[in-house]
Enzyme design. Structure first.
Site, PDB file in Angstrom:
ATOM      1  N   VAL A  95      -1.460  -8.972  -4.747  1.00 11.28           N
ATOM      2  CA  VAL A  95      -1.316  -9.966  -5.809  1.00 11.28           C
ATOM      3  C   VAL A  95       0.114 -10.505  -5.816  1.00 11.28           C
ATOM      4  CG1 VAL A  95      -3.123  -8.841  -7.162  1.00 11.28           C
ATOM      5  CG2 VAL A  95      -0.731  -8.254  -7.601  1.00 11.28           C
ATOM      6  N   VAL A  96       0.453 -11.237  -6.854  1.00 13.87           N
ATOM      7  CA  VAL A  96       1.748 -11.879  -6.983  1.00 13.87           C
ATOM      8  C   VAL A  96       2.889 -10.854  -6.895  1.00 13.87           C
ATOM      9  CG1 VAL A  96       1.715 -11.695  -9.507  1.00 13.87           C
ATOM     10  CG2 VAL A  96       3.088 -13.485  -8.425  1.00 13.87           C
ATOM     11  N   GLU A  97       4.049 -11.296  -6.349  1.00 14.13           N
ATOM     12  CA  GLU A  97       5.199 -10.402  -6.188  1.00 14.13           C
ATOM     13  C   GLU A  97       5.908 -10.206  -7.526  1.00 14.13           C
ATOM     14  OE1 GLU A  97       6.644  -9.138  -2.470  1.00 14.13           O
ATOM     15  OE2 GLU A  97       4.712  -8.756  -3.419  1.00 14.13           O
ATOM     16  N   SER A 124       5.851  -7.728   0.209  1.00 12.54           N
ATOM     17  CA  SER A 124       6.760  -8.027   1.313  1.00 12.54           C
ATOM     18  C   SER A 124       8.213  -7.824   0.931  1.00 12.54           C
ATOM     19  CB  SER A 124       6.557  -9.482   1.774  1.00 12.54           C
ATOM     20  OG  SER A 124       6.866 -10.375   0.721  1.00 12.54           O
ATOM     21  N   HIS A 145       1.922  -3.611   4.698  1.00 13.45           N
ATOM     22  CA  HIS A 145       2.370  -5.002   4.707  1.00 13.45           C
ATOM     23  C   HIS A 145       1.793  -5.756   5.890  1.00 13.45           C
ATOM     24  CE1 HIS A 145       5.852  -8.045   5.252  1.00 13.45           C
ATOM     25  NE2 HIS A 145       4.893  -8.562   4.531  1.00 13.45           N
ATOM     26  N   ASN A 148       0.854 -13.125   7.540  1.00 21.03           N
ATOM     27  CA  ASN A 148      -0.035 -14.277   7.398  1.00 21.03           C
ATOM     28  C   ASN A 148       0.012 -15.163   8.642  1.00 21.03           C
ATOM     29  OD1 ASN A 148      -1.787 -15.995   5.983  1.00 21.03           O
ATOM     30  ND2 ASN A 148      -0.094 -17.220   5.205  1.00 21.03           N
ATOM     31  N   GLU A 157       2.897  -3.285   8.809  1.00 24.82           N
ATOM     32  CA  GLU A 157       3.953  -2.305   8.530  1.00 24.82           C
ATOM     33  C   GLU A 157       3.428  -1.270   7.545  1.00 24.82           C
ATOM     34  OE1 GLU A 157       8.187  -4.591   8.819  1.00 24.82           O
ATOM     35  OE2 GLU A 157       6.975  -5.081   7.075  1.00 24.82           O
ATOM     36  N   ASN A 195      11.219  -8.315   7.824  1.00 29.34           N
ATOM     37  CA  ASN A 195      12.031  -9.209   7.001  1.00 29.34           C
ATOM     38  C   ASN A 195      13.509  -8.847   7.039  1.00 29.34           C
ATOM     39  OD1 ASN A 195      10.253 -11.176   6.060  1.00 29.34           O
ATOM     40  ND2 ASN A 195       9.459  -9.832   4.453  1.00 29.34           N
TER      41      ASN A 195
END
Length: 503
Positions: A95-97, A124, A145, A148, A157, A195
């Site tokens: 869902v949303v970060e 992420s 993780h 996309n 990950e 990242n």
């Protein structure tokens, strides 16, 4: 919890957006049952329809037969509430970060799933430790993780929080394998592995832009044509969007307590605040038309004027320079006549430092980067105050030999050498901190970012001593702690050991 290879192994997915849909698709493709939930009414069913459309397209392309497609579709169901996840062996939240939202979901799930079920987050950027902090059993919480688009990106990950048990991490890695992904284990840290390791590609390109070394088009062309990167850093930033790239850069930078190696630039922030987000706004580092294609062809190629050089004097004895001259049909002079161009290949130095150290005429010096592939494009560099006729003469000869030229301003390490050394150094920093196994660092960056080779492989390709020398010279010339070599790199280079030698 069922064994991960059990045909009845069930994965719950919270969030039916693009990432949740992708996780559901690779779950059923791996022969597992999957249950999709979204708090927004109708979103889970809409997500399932999108997954089915993708499966149908695979059938149309003859990449999947009808029987397998039907079997996969039958494995995906929709939940009306989180309570439908009671039989799930693993739940992946996508869902949303937002930390509080994720904590709330995990708290609710703990009262629903079995005590040995695994709770994973697709975050992420948020620390796994922060998400697991409010859980009754933090040992079963980990990161999973994906990248996309999930069905196409082969990497996942597995993020081990401070409390995550080894058994949980092993099970998630096996689950990733069953989903057809390559799983790499990573310790909990800002940006995790991809990242974090990927910051050098963006921030060093931005640094060179701020120094006036080269334009976005020039930097992108050098890194794609000479180094084999699939996309240049500026085109890639525009593709992902400054609304994604800049905040992640800041999360990683601040998470590592403002480590200079991870710092971005004011220009990056300016584009973000100005709403020049990239392709999605038709303006970023480049301008785009409605179809998302760059409007300008760029200024990467240098067009020389005047007569091409027939001969050059080599700034110093060099087999690499002599071989290059022979390859492009340039004669080399036995003595400097004070007229013809002087050709040099400084490794980590800028043209200015190189000329001063060797006591040669900086006005006639033209530096060529031989650290990367020169078959298609050649990077030339001159010092401030250089005679443009010297650049034109060398560029003309290279053009006649079938090369495309990019002419940049003075820079320690040119563009390609500087970038590759920076990526390699940051990769060794990840190894030094023990965030991932050295081999996994290379695997993750190649699969997650489509790098032509991993950071440690880049160090090997350049040579460890060369990589160390470039970083030392960058730090000395710029005075910036950003370029300090890691102890991991320094020790292995000094001892002439393989880059993956454990501490």
């Amino acid at each position: 919890m069922r064994d991960v290879n059990d045909p009845e192994f069930t994965v719950g997915i919270v969030g039916a957006g693009v990432m949740g849909q992708g996780i559901a698709q690779v779950s059923i493709a791996g022969g597992m049952r999957a249950i999709l939930f979204d708090a927004k009414e109708g979103a889970a069913e809409a997500g399932r329809r999108e997954v089915f459309k993708r499966i149908d397209r695979l059938v149309e392309k003859k990449q999947l037969d009808n029987l397998v497609a039907a079997t996969q579709k039958a494995q995906l169901s929709v939940a009306s509430s989180l309570s439908d996840f009671s039989d799930c062996d693993t739940v992946v939240e996508a869902v949303v970060e937002n930390l509080e939202v994720k904590r709330s979901i995990f708290t609710e799930l703990e009262g629903i799933v079995a005590d040995d079920a695994i709770l994973a987050t697709n975050t992420s950027s948020l620390p796994i430790a922060s998400i697991a902090r409010t859980c009754e059993r933090p040992g079963r919480v980990a990161g999973m993780h994906f990248f996309n688009p999930v069905p196409l990106m082969r990497l996942v990950e597995i993020i081990e929080g401070p409390a995550t048990t080894e058994a949980v991490a092993d099970t998630l890695a096996a689950l990733g394998d069953r989903m057809g992904r390559t799983a790499v284990k990573v310790k909990d840290s800002p940006g995790f592995l991809v990242n974090l390791g990927g910051r050098a590609y963006y921030t060093e390109a931005l640094r060179m832009l701020d120094e006036g070394v080269a334009t976005p088009s020039q930097i992108d062309a050098i890194l794609t044509d000479c180094c084999g990167f699939r996309m240049g850093p500026f085109a890639l930033m525009d593709l992902t969007g400054m609304d994604v790239n800049y905040p992640v850069s800041m999360i990683v930078y601040e998470g590592f307590l403002n480590d200079r190696r991870l710092a971005t630039t004011p220009r990056h922030k300016l584009l973000y605040e100005a709403g020049r987000l990239g392709r999605k706004t038709r303006a970023g580092h480049f301008d785009y038309d409605e179809a998302g294609k760059p409007i300008s062809t760029g200024d990467a190629d240098y067009e020389p004027h005047g007569m091409p050089a027939q001969a050059v004097f080599l700034a110093e004895p060099s087999e690499a320079l002599a071989g290059f001259c022979k390859e492009v049909g340039l004669s080399t002079m036995g003595a400097d006549d004070g007229i013809e161009p002087i050709l040099g290949y400084p490794v980590g130095e800028d043209a200015t430092s190189y000329a001063v150290r060797l006591g040669i005429d900086p006005k006639r010096l033209v530096c060529v980067d031989l650290s990367a592939n020169t078959a298609k494009r050649v990077t030339l560099m001159t010092a401030p105050g250089a005679d443009p006729g010297m650049l034109d003469a060398v560029a003309g000869a290279l053009r006649d030999a079938g090369r495309v030229i990019t002419a940049i301003k003075d820079s320690p390490g040119f563009v390609a050498l500087r970038m590759r050394a920076m990526i390699a150094n940051l990769g060794t920093s990840v190894a030094e901190a023990g965030l991932a196994e050295p081999a996994d660092i290379d695997t993750a960056l190649k699969l997650g970012l489509n790098y032509p080779m991993g950071p440690l492989e880049m160090a090997e390709d350049l040579g460890l001593k060369t990589t160390l020398s470039v970083m030392e010279r960058l730090q000395a010339i710029t005075g910036d702690d950003r370029y300090r070599p890691t102890l991991w790199l320094r020790r292995r280079a000094m001892l002439d050991l393989p880059i993956r030698t454990p501490s």
